[in-house]
Design a protein around this motif. Structure first.
Motif: not given
Length: 210
Positions: A27-35, A105-112
């Motif tokens: 999950y963390l890698v996906s977020r870093s690569l996507s966003q 992954l789609p872009r999400d805000g900080p809270r999400k």
């Protein structure tokens, strides 16, 4: 407090587990690569909070168990060794893939981002087994307050996991590019992790009863 050798062994297991691909890393890698790395670090904040929740729940629950049923330590020890062997197999089994080859992954805000990191960790079976099966094996009732030992070990695990995952989140793009150009390193990493985890499992299973 636990002996220095015991703390070093625990830190080695914690490091081996955080380097073994699982839901948190993917999950963390996906977020870093996507966003971007910032999104990965915000998500890591949620993951860290999940670790704190597990640590407190395990500390108060396991304290009562170890003190009430001394031989529960052996049952927990063998369960933990079996789980390490399973992780070793997952690391080297054919068809395993690198967590750096993940979907966008789609872009999400900080809270999400924070909330998703938190719930990803709470629902991570690897973390649950770590706190319920592996961490108690390093507790020695004769070495002092059991609750204090659990909190110390939990804090060590959290510090190692957060530090390693932060470095991975910040360098996910570079690591992904490197592995894409050097696929042989993926196999080396998997076999190295599998060997280390299997060795720790054997040591744990053959350890003398406390």
């Amino acid at each position: 407090m636990p002996e220095t050798a015991s703390l070093i062994a625990f830190a080695a297991i914690a490091l081996g587990m955080v380097l073994t691909p699982g839901p948190n890393m993917i999950y963390l890698v996906s977020r870093s690569l996507s966003q971007g790395p910032r999104a990965g670090l915000i998500s890591l904040g949620g993951v860290a909070l999940g670790f704190v929740v597990y640590m407190l729940c395990a500390a108060f629950g396991i304290t009562a168990l170890v003190l009430a049923v001394p031989y529960a330590y052996d049952a927990i020890r063998f369960a933990g060794a079996a789980y390490l062997l399973w992780l070793a197999w997952q690391a080297i089994r054919p068809g395993g893939r690198s967590p750096f080859h993940v979907r966008a992954l789609p872009r999400d805000g900080p809270r999400k981002l924070f909330a998703m990191g938190f719930f990803t960790n709470l629902l991570n079976p690897k973390v649950a087994v770590f706190y319920l099966s592996l961490l108690p094996q390093f507790i020695d009732p004769a070495a002092g307050n059991v609750l204090a030992q659990l909190l110390l070990l939990g804090t060590i695990q959290i510090c190692i996991s957060v530090s390693v995952n932060a470095m991975i989140a910040l360098s996910a793009g570079s690591i992904s590019t490197f592995l894409a150009n050097n696929p042989g390193w993926v196999a080396v990493q998997r076999w190295l992790m599998g060997t280390v985890l299997a060795g720790l499992a054997v040591k744990m299973a053959t350890e003398a009863q406390r």
